[in-house]
Structures are given as structure tokens and as C-alpha cells.
Design a protein around this motif. Structure first.
Motif, PDB file in Angstrom:
ATOM      1  N   PHE A  29      17.386  -7.887 -30.274  1.00 40.01           N
ATOM      2  CA  PHE A  29      16.931  -8.565 -31.490  1.00 40.01           C
ATOM      3  C   PHE A  29      16.049  -9.766 -31.149  1.00 40.01           C
ATOM      4  O   PHE A  29      15.079 -10.062 -31.860  1.00 40.01           O
ATOM      5  N   LEU A  30      16.373 -10.463 -30.077  1.00 42.05           N
ATOM      6  CA  LEU A  30      15.521 -11.575 -29.650  1.00 42.05           C
ATOM      7  C   LEU A  30      14.135 -11.072 -29.236  1.00 42.05           C
ATOM      8  O   LEU A  30      13.115 -11.712 -29.536  1.00 42.05           O
ATOM      9  N   GLU A  31      14.095  -9.945 -28.561  1.00 42.43           N
ATOM     10  CA  GLU A  31      12.816  -9.355 -28.160  1.00 42.43           C
ATOM     11  C   GLU A  31      12.004  -8.941 -29.381  1.00 42.43           C
ATOM     12  O   GLU A  31      10.785  -9.141 -29.430  1.00 42.43           O
ATOM     13  N   GLU A  32      12.670  -8.364 -30.376  1.00 39.71           N
ATOM     14  CA  GLU A  32      11.969  -7.969 -31.597  1.00 39.71           C
ATOM     15  C   GLU A  32      11.442  -9.196 -32.336  1.00 39.71           C
ATOM     16  O   GLU A  32      10.312  -9.206 -32.840  1.00 39.71           O
ATOM     17  N   ALA A  33      12.276 -10.241 -32.387  1.00 38.19           N
ATOM     18  CA  ALA A  33      11.893 -11.430 -33.141  1.00 38.19           C
ATOM     19  C   ALA A  33      10.700 -12.139 -32.525  1.00 38.19           C
ATOM     20  O   ALA A  33       9.828 -12.653 -33.250  1.00 38.19           O
ATOM     21  N   THR A  34      10.631 -12.171 -31.209  1.00 40.30           N
ATOM     22  CA  THR A  34       9.535 -12.906 -30.571  1.00 40.30           C
ATOM     23  C   THR A  34       8.177 -12.231 -30.779  1.00 40.30           C
ATOM     24  O   THR A  34       7.136 -12.875 -30.636  1.00 40.30           O
ATOM     25  N   LEU A  35       8.179 -10.944 -31.122  1.00 44.44           N
ATOM     26  CA  LEU A  35       6.930 -10.219 -31.375  1.00 44.44           C
ATOM     27  C   LEU A  35       6.616 -10.107 -32.868  1.00 44.44           C
ATOM     28  O   LEU A  35       5.559  -9.584 -33.241  1.00 44.44           O
ATOM     29  N   GLU A  36       7.534 -10.574 -33.712  1.00 45.24           N
ATOM     30  CA  GLU A  36       7.360 -10.477 -35.163  1.00 45.24           C
ATOM     31  C   GLU A  36       6.566 -11.675 -35.683  1.00 45.24           C
ATOM     32  O   GLU A  36       6.930 -12.829 -35.457  1.00 45.24           O
ATOM     33  N   ARG A  37       5.465 -11.408 -36.378  1.00 38.59           N
ATOM     34  CA  ARG A  37       4.608 -12.483 -36.897  1.00 38.59           C
ATOM     35  C   ARG A  37       5.102 -13.000 -38.246  1.00 38.59           C
ATOM     36  O   ARG A  37       4.887 -14.167 -38.569  1.00 38.59           O
ATOM     37  N   ASP A  38       5.728 -12.146 -39.021  1.00 33.05           N
ATOM     38  CA  ASP A  38       6.189 -12.557 -40.338  1.00 33.05           C
ATOM     39  C   ASP A  38       7.471 -13.398 -40.196  1.00 33.05           C
ATOM     40  O   ASP A  38       8.458 -12.948 -39.612  1.00 33.05           O
ATOM     41  N   ALA A  39       7.468 -14.606 -40.744  1.00 34.05           N
ATOM     42  CA  ALA A  39       8.592 -15.527 -40.580  1.00 34.05           C
ATOM     43  C   ALA A  39       9.875 -14.992 -41.221  1.00 34.05           C
ATOM     44  O   ALA A  39      10.971 -15.123 -40.665  1.00 34.05           O
ATOM     45  N   ALA A  40       9.761 -14.361 -42.396  1.00 30.43           N
ATOM     46  CA  ALA A  40      10.940 -13.839 -43.089  1.00 30.43           C
ATOM     47  C   ALA A  40      11.570 -12.697 -42.295  1.00 30.43           C
ATOM     48  O   ALA A  40      12.795 -12.619 -42.152  1.00 30.43           O
TER      49      ALA A  40
END
Length: 227
Positions: free
Chosen positions: A171-182
Motif C-alpha cells: 500500500f505504501l508503494e501504491e500510495a507513493t505513485l498515486e497523484r490524486d490526494a484522495a
């Protein structure tokens, strides 16, 4: 034709062995089904007080051949302890009790037998008993909540702890590549259902792990993680 000396000798020893076989001692068979805390402590008591007797046979049937100290399972998930730190082989603890690694499937009280499967091919095996102690533990209750059984991570064994740790990292890996804040906030939101000992300890371990590990992800803000 007269018998040779060897034939006479074999006949004598054969006749001597027959009475011993016919008067073989009948053993009282005690089976403990389940290798958790209750099963192990019962087995330890019998190992000390009964299992040394020739007329008693004590058998412990456990799904794993080790005892798992589940109160510290959350520390394995958080990486504070290694799996080997919270396990102890049953055969190291029990010297006179027969330890069988198998999964109990059925108890036939009429025939006084416990039916199990074991091994890589789930071979069937049966154990007769005169006395049976059931210490099989419990299963996680999801209270029929839709989707929870399919998506939630339980905390019952080492596989669960490893799965939780791997999922937090993923999940941390997914979050660091996600541009949308929500969407990023969704990846970094963790919910623990249950506020007892296991739930509160797991919540603390997840919180510490996520916040400490997030420091290595420059794109993630400390305030984005929620537990």
C-alpha cells in the motif's frame, strides 16, 4: 527324518515367544486434539505424570508441529521480531508424548476414533482413543458482514502476520505513485476491527510500522497515514 539342531532351537524359541505376544499389555490411549496453549499445557501435565507409564499412551494431534506465542504475533507483522522468536517446537517440549502433525477432520465417538488428514497429499489417518481432550481453538467470526471475509486480514498465525506486513508495504508503494490526494489517502488508511488485546496491540504495531516506514518515501506526508 529327524530334526536338525537348528530346527529344534528355532522351534523352542518360537514357542517361548508365543505366550509373551498373547499376554501383551493393553494400553490406555489418551488423545489430545489441538496443539494450542490449552492442548500443550494438558500434554505437558500428562508428559510429566502419566506418559512414562507402560500402560498409557498419550498422543497430541496438532496442525503445526510448534507452539505459536500469539500475543506477540503483531510484533512479527511490524518487523520488531522474527518468526523464530515466537515459536517453539512441540517435540522439544514433550519428551514422552507422541506428537502428530495432522489436521483433525472428524471425531467418531461411537467407534472412539479421531480421523485426520496429514502430509502434502492430505493422506487420511485414524487414532483410537479411550480418553479424548478437545482443544481445537476457535475460528475468526466475521458476523456475516459482507466483504470482510474476502478482504480483511486476520491475525491468527504466522502467515497472517507476513500477509499484513507485505500488504502494508504494498500500500505504501501504491500510495507513493498515486497523484490524486484522495486516492492516496485511501491507500494509507488502515482499519482494525476489534478493540481487545489483539486489536489494540495490532493497531499500535500497524501505526508504528506505517509511520516509521513512510519516512523512506519522500512523496508521502506524515499526516496522510491513518490508523
Amino acid at each position: 527324518m529327524p530334526l536338525t539342531y537348528a530346527e529344534k532351537r528355532n522351534r523352542v524359541f518360537h514357542n517361548r515367544a508365543a505366550p509373551r505376544d498373547s499376554f501383551r499389555m493393553k494400553k490406555t490411549k489418551i488423545v489430545i486434539a489441538g496443539g494450542g496453549f490449552a492442548g500443550l499445557y494438558a500434554a505437558r501435565y500428562l508428559d510429566k505424570h502419566l506418559a512414562h507409564r507402560l500402560d498409557v499412551e498419550v498422543t497430541l494431534i496438532a496442525r503445526e508441529n510448534f507452539i505459536l506465542f500469539t500475543p506477540m504475533l503483531h510484533e512479527v507483522a511490524a518487523g520488531d521480531l522474527a518468526p523464530a522468536d515466537i515459536v517453539n517446537p512441540l517435540r522439544r517440549i514433550l519428551r514422552r508424548v507422541n506428537v502428530i502433525e495432522a489436521d483433525v477432520q472428524e471425531v467418531d465417538f461411537g467407534a472412539r476414533k479421531v480421523r485426520c488428514v496429514h502430509g502434502l497429499e492430505d493422506a487420511e489417518i485414524e487414532f483410537e482413543f479411550d480418553h479424548l481432550l478437545l482443544t481445537l481453538g476457535s475460528e475468526t467470526n466475521f458476523f456475516d458482514n459482507a466483504g470482510i471475509r474476502d478482504w480483511a486480514v486476520t491475525m491468527k498465525n504466522l502467515s497472517d502476520a507476513a500477509l499484513l506486513r507485505n500488504r502494508m508495504v504494498a500500500f505504501l508503494e501504491e500510495a507513493t505513485l498515486e497523484r490524486d490526494a484522495a486516492a492516496r489517502r485511501q491507500w494509507l488508511t488502515f482499519v482494525i476491527a476489534g478493540g481487545g488485546f489483539a486489536g489494540s496491540e495490532t493497531a499500535g504495531a500497524v501505526n508504528d510500522f506505517v509511520r516509521e516506514t513512510a519516512k523512506f518515501y519522500p512523496r508521502l506526508g506524515d499526516e496522510e497515514g491513518r490508523v
